[in-house]
Design a protein around this motif. Structure first.
Motif, short mmCIF file in Angstrom:
data_model
loop_
_atom_site.label_atom_id
_atom_site.label_comp_id
_atom_site.label_asym_id
_atom_site.label_seq_id
_atom_site.Cartn_x
_atom_site.Cartn_y
_atom_site.Cartn_z
N SER A 84 9.34 19.88 -0.47
CA SER A 84 9.12 20.43 -1.81
C SER A 84 10.06 19.77 -2.80
O SER A 84 10.97 20.39 -3.31
N SER A 85 9.83 18.52 -3.06
CA SER A 85 10.62 17.79 -4.05
C SER A 85 9.96 17.95 -5.41
O SER A 85 8.75 17.75 -5.53
N PRO A 86 10.72 18.30 -6.44
CA PRO A 86 10.09 18.47 -7.76
C PRO A 86 9.36 17.22 -8.26
O PRO A 86 8.33 17.33 -8.89
N ILE A 87 9.88 16.03 -7.94
CA ILE A 87 9.20 14.78 -8.32
C ILE A 87 8.96 13.96 -7.06
O ILE A 87 9.90 13.58 -6.36
N THR A 88 7.69 13.67 -6.76
CA THR A 88 7.33 12.79 -5.65
C THR A 88 6.52 11.62 -6.20
O THR A 88 5.58 11.82 -6.98
N ILE A 89 6.93 10.43 -5.80
CA ILE A 89 6.20 9.22 -6.18
C ILE A 89 5.77 8.55 -4.88
O ILE A 89 6.61 8.20 -4.05
N GLY A 90 4.49 8.38 -4.70
CA GLY A 90 3.96 7.77 -3.48
C GLY A 90 3.45 8.82 -2.53
O GLY A 90 3.42 10.01 -2.82
N LYS A 91 3.04 8.33 -1.37
CA LYS A 91 2.44 9.21 -0.38
C LYS A 91 2.80 8.72 1.01
O LYS A 91 2.83 7.51 1.27
N TYR A 92 3.06 9.64 1.90
CA TYR A 92 3.38 9.34 3.29
C TYR A 92 2.23 8.54 3.90
O TYR A 92 1.07 8.91 3.78
N ASN A 93 2.56 7.41 4.54
CA ASN A 93 1.58 6.54 5.20
C ASN A 93 0.53 5.95 4.25
O ASN A 93 -0.56 5.58 4.68
N ALA A 94 0.85 5.86 2.96
CA ALA A 94 -0.10 5.29 2.01
C ALA A 94 -0.28 3.80 2.26
O ALA A 94 0.66 3.11 2.66
N GLU A 95 -1.45 3.30 2.02
CA GLU A 95 -1.73 1.86 2.12
C GLU A 95 -1.59 1.19 0.75
O GLU A 95 -1.33 0.01 0.66
N LYS A 96 -1.79 1.95 -0.31
CA LYS A 96 -1.79 1.41 -1.66
C LYS A 96 -0.51 1.80 -2.39
O LYS A 96 -0.04 2.94 -2.29
N ALA A 97 0.04 0.87 -3.15
CA ALA A 97 1.28 1.12 -3.89
C ALA A 97 1.04 1.97 -5.12
O ALA A 97 0.01 1.86 -5.78
N VAL A 98 2.03 2.81 -5.43
CA VAL A 98 2.09 3.51 -6.70
C VAL A 98 3.07 2.70 -7.54
O VAL A 98 4.15 2.34 -7.07
N ARG A 99 2.71 2.41 -8.79
CA ARG A 99 3.55 1.51 -9.59
C ARG A 99 3.54 1.87 -11.07
O ARG A 99 2.70 2.64 -11.52
#
Length: 171
Positions: free
Chosen positions: A24-39
């Motif tokens: 439960s992090s107030p800010i999460t960027i990305g996703k566990y085991n994601a294949e595509k980058a968040v940028r």
């Protein structure tokens, strides 16, 4: 908040809910085991009180994942400026690959954190792995990993009042 690519977040204050579940992090960027980058994310003047003293039964996976800022998976071109994450149940800022197929290393690139403060967190002020092009400019990481006032002999090891431990010793 689970942030997506191409966004700016400014001028927020967050308080982590007492007894929040793990991850439960107030800010999460990305996703566990994601294949595509968040940028392409900019975070300005965002302040997090992790409410550490009121976090209980903190788990073992990702040491509980109750960070302030949680970057996970594949993330690039991130700027965090004038922010803070204090008194979190785990780390103030955690940059963590998760598991996965280990292709496309490093998983994190061009992360800039400046003029920011990460103090009194249960584990670390900040932690990172698999990163290229990280800059920390005028940041403070103080008094992390220790017990908070109010700890007694009966306080469980996985309580927010206690500093995090690994293999029987505090970090």
């Amino acid at each position: 908040l689970a942030l997506k690519s191409d966004i700016t977040v400014k001028n927020f204050k967050f308080l982590t809910k007492p007894g929040a579940p793990d991850f439960s992090s107030p800010i999460t960027i990305g996703k566990y085991n994601a294949e595509k980058a968040v940028r392409n994310i900019k975070i300005v003047n965002v302040h997090i009180d992790g409410n550490r003293a009121n976090q209980h039964s903190i788990g073992t996976a990702e040491d509980g994942g109750r960070h302030g800022f949680r970057l996970i998976g594949y993330v690039s071109d991130i700027e965090i400026d004038g922010c803070s994450a204090n008194y979190c149940g785990t780390d103030g800022i955690c940059i963590f690959t998760g598991t996965g197929n280990k292709k496309s290393w490093p998983r994190f690139s061009n992360v800039v954190v400046k003029n920011s403060v990460f103090n009194f967190n249960r584990r670390h002020g900040g932690s990172a792995d698999s990163i290229f092009g990280m800059q920390l400019i005028d940041c403070h990481f103080n008094n992390n990993g220790g017990d908070l006032p109010g700890v007694t002999d009966s306080t469980p090891q996985n309580d927010g009042l206690r500093g995090a431990s690994a293999y029987g010793s505090q970090y």
